[in-house]
Design a protein around this motif. Structure first.
Motif, PDB file in Angstrom:
ATOM      1  N   ALA A  34     -23.845 -19.786 -85.480  1.00 33.76           N
ATOM      2  CA  ALA A  34     -23.598 -21.227 -85.346  1.00 33.76           C
ATOM      3  C   ALA A  34     -24.893 -21.971 -85.050  1.00 33.76           C
ATOM      4  N   LEU A  35     -25.760 -21.395 -84.216  1.00 32.52           N
ATOM      5  CA  LEU A  35     -27.049 -22.036 -83.941  1.00 32.52           C
ATOM      6  C   LEU A  35     -27.929 -22.065 -85.183  1.00 32.52           C
ATOM      7  N   ASN A  36     -27.882 -21.027 -85.989  1.00 30.79           N
ATOM      8  CA  ASN A  36     -28.652 -21.030 -87.231  1.00 30.79           C
ATOM      9  C   ASN A  36     -28.150 -22.101 -88.188  1.00 30.79           C
ATOM     10  N   ARG A  37     -26.826 -22.283 -88.244  1.00 33.16           N
ATOM     11  CA  ARG A  37     -26.274 -23.321 -89.113  1.00 33.16           C
ATOM     12  C   ARG A  37     -26.591 -24.717 -88.607  1.00 33.16           C
ATOM     13  N   ALA A  38     -26.789 -24.851 -87.281  1.00 33.32           N
ATOM     14  CA  ALA A  38     -27.088 -26.160 -86.706  1.00 33.32           C
ATOM     15  C   ALA A  38     -28.473 -26.648 -87.092  1.00 33.32           C
ATOM     16  N   GLY A  39     -29.333 -25.744 -87.502  1.00 28.96           N
ATOM     17  CA  GLY A  39     -30.666 -26.140 -87.939  1.00 28.96           C
ATOM     18  C   GLY A  39     -31.745 -25.705 -86.966  1.00 28.96           C
ATOM     19  N   PRO A  40     -32.984 -25.690 -87.452  1.00 28.49           N
ATOM     20  CA  PRO A  40     -34.083 -25.207 -86.606  1.00 28.49           C
ATOM     21  C   PRO A  40     -34.367 -26.099 -85.404  1.00 28.49           C
ATOM     22  N   ARG A  41     -34.138 -27.402 -85.527  1.00 26.28           N
ATOM     23  CA  ARG A  41     -34.424 -28.305 -84.413  1.00 26.28           C
ATOM     24  C   ARG A  41     -33.499 -28.004 -83.230  1.00 26.28           C
ATOM     25  N   THR A  42     -32.212 -27.880 -83.506  1.00 26.25           N
ATOM     26  CA  THR A  42     -31.250 -27.584 -82.445  1.00 26.25           C
ATOM     27  C   THR A  42     -31.472 -26.186 -81.894  1.00 26.25           C
ATOM     28  N   ARG A  43     -31.728 -25.219 -82.773  1.00 20.40           N
ATOM     29  CA  ARG A  43     -31.951 -23.847 -82.329  1.00 20.40           C
ATOM     30  C   ARG A  43     -33.158 -23.761 -81.409  1.00 20.40           C
ATOM     31  N   ASP A  44     -34.244 -24.439 -81.771  1.00 16.94           N
ATOM     32  CA  ASP A  44     -35.444 -24.413 -80.940  1.00 16.94           C
ATOM     33  C   ASP A  44     -35.217 -25.152 -79.628  1.00 16.94           C
ATOM     34  N   LEU A  45     -34.444 -26.228 -79.666  1.00 19.37           N
ATOM     35  CA  LEU A  45     -34.126 -26.965 -78.442  1.00 19.37           C
ATOM     36  C   LEU A  45     -33.343 -26.080 -77.465  1.00 19.37           C
ATOM     37  N   VAL A  46     -32.383 -25.338 -77.979  1.00 20.18           N
ATOM     38  CA  VAL A  46     -31.606 -24.427 -77.140  1.00 20.18           C
ATOM     39  C   VAL A  46     -32.484 -23.292 -76.640  1.00 20.18           C
ATOM     40  N   ALA A  47     -33.371 -22.801 -77.481  1.00 26.05           N
ATOM     41  CA  ALA A  47     -34.251 -21.695 -77.081  1.00 26.05           C
ATOM     42  C   ALA A  47     -35.208 -22.120 -75.974  1.00 26.05           C
ATOM     43  N   ARG A  48     -35.662 -23.366 -75.996  1.00 29.45           N
ATOM     44  CA  ARG A  48     -36.611 -23.837 -74.978  1.00 29.45           C
ATOM     45  C   ARG A  48     -35.951 -24.241 -73.673  1.00 29.45           C
ATOM     46  N   SER A  49     -34.641 -24.433 -73.683  1.00 31.69           N
ATOM     47  CA  SER A  49     -33.977 -24.904 -72.470  1.00 31.69           C
ATOM     48  C   SER A  49     -33.792 -23.757 -71.478  1.00 31.69           C
ATOM     49  N   SER A  50     -33.680 -24.111 -70.213  1.00 27.58           N
ATOM     50  CA  SER A  50     -33.451 -23.091 -69.192  1.00 27.58           C
ATOM     51  C   SER A  50     -31.972 -22.755 -69.051  1.00 27.58           C
ATOM     52  N   ASN A  51     -31.084 -23.598 -69.575  1.00 27.68           N
ATOM     53  CA  ASN A  51     -29.651 -23.367 -69.519  1.00 27.68           C
ATOM     54  C   ASN A  51     -29.083 -23.600 -70.919  1.00 27.68           C
ATOM     55  N   ALA A  52     -28.908 -22.529 -71.670  1.00 28.94           N
ATOM     56  CA  ALA A  52     -28.486 -22.641 -73.063  1.00 28.94           C
ATOM     57  C   ALA A  52     -27.111 -23.287 -73.235  1.00 28.94           C
ATOM     58  N   PRO A  53     -26.093 -22.956 -72.436  1.00 31.14           N
ATOM     59  CA  PRO A  53     -24.794 -23.608 -72.640  1.00 31.14           C
ATOM     60  C   PRO A  53     -24.840 -25.127 -72.471  1.00 31.14           C
ATOM     61  N   LEU A  54     -25.590 -25.607 -71.484  1.00 32.17           N
ATOM     62  CA  LEU A  54     -25.694 -27.061 -71.320  1.00 32.17           C
ATOM     63  C   LEU A  54     -26.504 -27.695 -72.449  1.00 32.17           C
ATOM     64  N   ALA A  55     -27.489 -26.971 -72.961  1.00 34.85           N
ATOM     65  CA  ALA A  55     -28.244 -27.490 -74.108  1.00 34.85           C
ATOM     66  C   ALA A  55     -27.351 -27.592 -75.337  1.00 34.85           C
ATOM     67  N   ILE A  56     -26.463 -26.627 -75.520  1.00 37.03           N
ATOM     68  CA  ILE A  56     -25.527 -26.674 -76.648  1.00 37.03           C
ATOM     69  C   ILE A  56     -24.569 -27.850 -76.483  1.00 37.03           C
ATOM     70  N   CYS A  57     -24.112 -28.099 -75.243  1.00 40.20           N
ATOM     71  CA  CYS A  57     -23.236 -29.260 -75.001  1.00 40.20           C
ATOM     72  C   CYS A  57     -23.956 -30.569 -75.292  1.00 40.20           C
ATOM     73  N   SER A  58     -25.229 -30.646 -74.908  1.00 44.28           N
ATOM     74  CA  SER A  58     -26.000 -31.861 -75.205  1.00 44.28           C
ATOM     75  C   SER A  58     -26.155 -32.047 -76.705  1.00 44.28           C
ATOM     76  N   ALA A  59     -26.377 -30.956 -77.427  1.00 41.38           N
ATOM     77  CA  ALA A  59     -26.483 -31.053 -78.888  1.00 41.38           C
ATOM     78  C   ALA A  59     -25.159 -31.494 -79.500  1.00 41.38           C
ATOM     79  N   LEU A  60     -24.044 -30.997 -78.961  1.00 39.35           N
ATOM     80  CA  LEU A  60     -22.731 -31.438 -79.450  1.00 39.35           C
ATOM     81  C   LEU A  60     -22.526 -32.929 -79.219  1.00 39.35           C
ATOM     82  N   ALA A  61     -22.865 -33.397 -78.023  1.00 45.55           N
ATOM     83  CA  ALA A  61     -22.706 -34.820 -77.719  1.00 45.55           C
ATOM     84  C   ALA A  61     -23.593 -35.669 -78.621  1.00 45.55           C
ATOM     85  N   ARG A  62     -24.821 -35.228 -78.847  1.00 46.89           N
ATOM     86  CA  ARG A  62     -25.734 -35.962 -79.730  1.00 46.89           C
ATOM     87  C   ARG A  62     -25.176 -36.023 -81.155  1.00 46.89           C
ATOM     88  N   GLU A  63     -24.567 -34.913 -81.589  1.00 47.81           N
ATOM     89  CA  GLU A  63     -23.993 -34.867 -82.944  1.00 47.81           C
ATOM     90  C   GLU A  63     -22.803 -35.818 -83.070  1.00 47.81           C
TER      91      GLU A  63
END
Length: 126
Positions: A34-63
């Motif tokens: 799912a992260l690969n399908r979301a694109g490299p920008r979202t994947r890298d954002l999640v990878a750089r965050s200290s809390n991946a689940p909250l980063a995924i929630c932020s990406a969902l809200a942004r979407e």
């Protein structure tokens, strides 16, 4: 500790989660695809965050916020607010789970549980 067990190397305390760790942790759940399908920008954002689940929630809200308003009422304001409320509920649930995970086990409970399991294991038939 999980990082040390999986990769035989300690992770720096201030370092974010690496892509290799994301693959190792989330591959069994199918989240890596799912992260690969979301694109490299979202994947890298999640990878750089200290809390991946909250980063995924932020990406969902942004979407959800990025969906354009349609003139034919295919995505109404009410639906957008409902979707954002569900993402906020998910964030609250993640925060509660993080509090549970990070709370220490009481020492007396840990000692008695350890002793009980030791006695139980030694009394098992071979």
């Amino acid at each position: 500790q999980l990082h040390l067990l999986k990769f035989d190397a300690a992770r720096a305390p201030g370092a974010g989660v690496g892509l290799r760790e994301l693959v190792a942790y989330y591959a069994p759940l199918g989240l890596w695809r799912a992260l690969n399908r979301a694109g490299p920008r979202t994947r890298d954002l999640v990878a750089r965050s200290s809390n991946a689940p909250l980063a995924i929630c932020s990406a969902l809200a942004r979407e959800v916020k990025s969906v354009a308003y349609a003139g034919d009422d295919s995505f109404t304001v009410r639906e957008r607010l409902y979707a954002l409320k569900r993402v906020a509920d998910l964030r609250a649930t993640i925060a509660q789970a993080e509090r549970i995970v990070q709370s220490p086990v009481p020492l007396h409970y840990a000692r008695h549980t350890s002793r009980f399991l030791s006695v139980w294991c030694f009394t098992l038939p071979l």
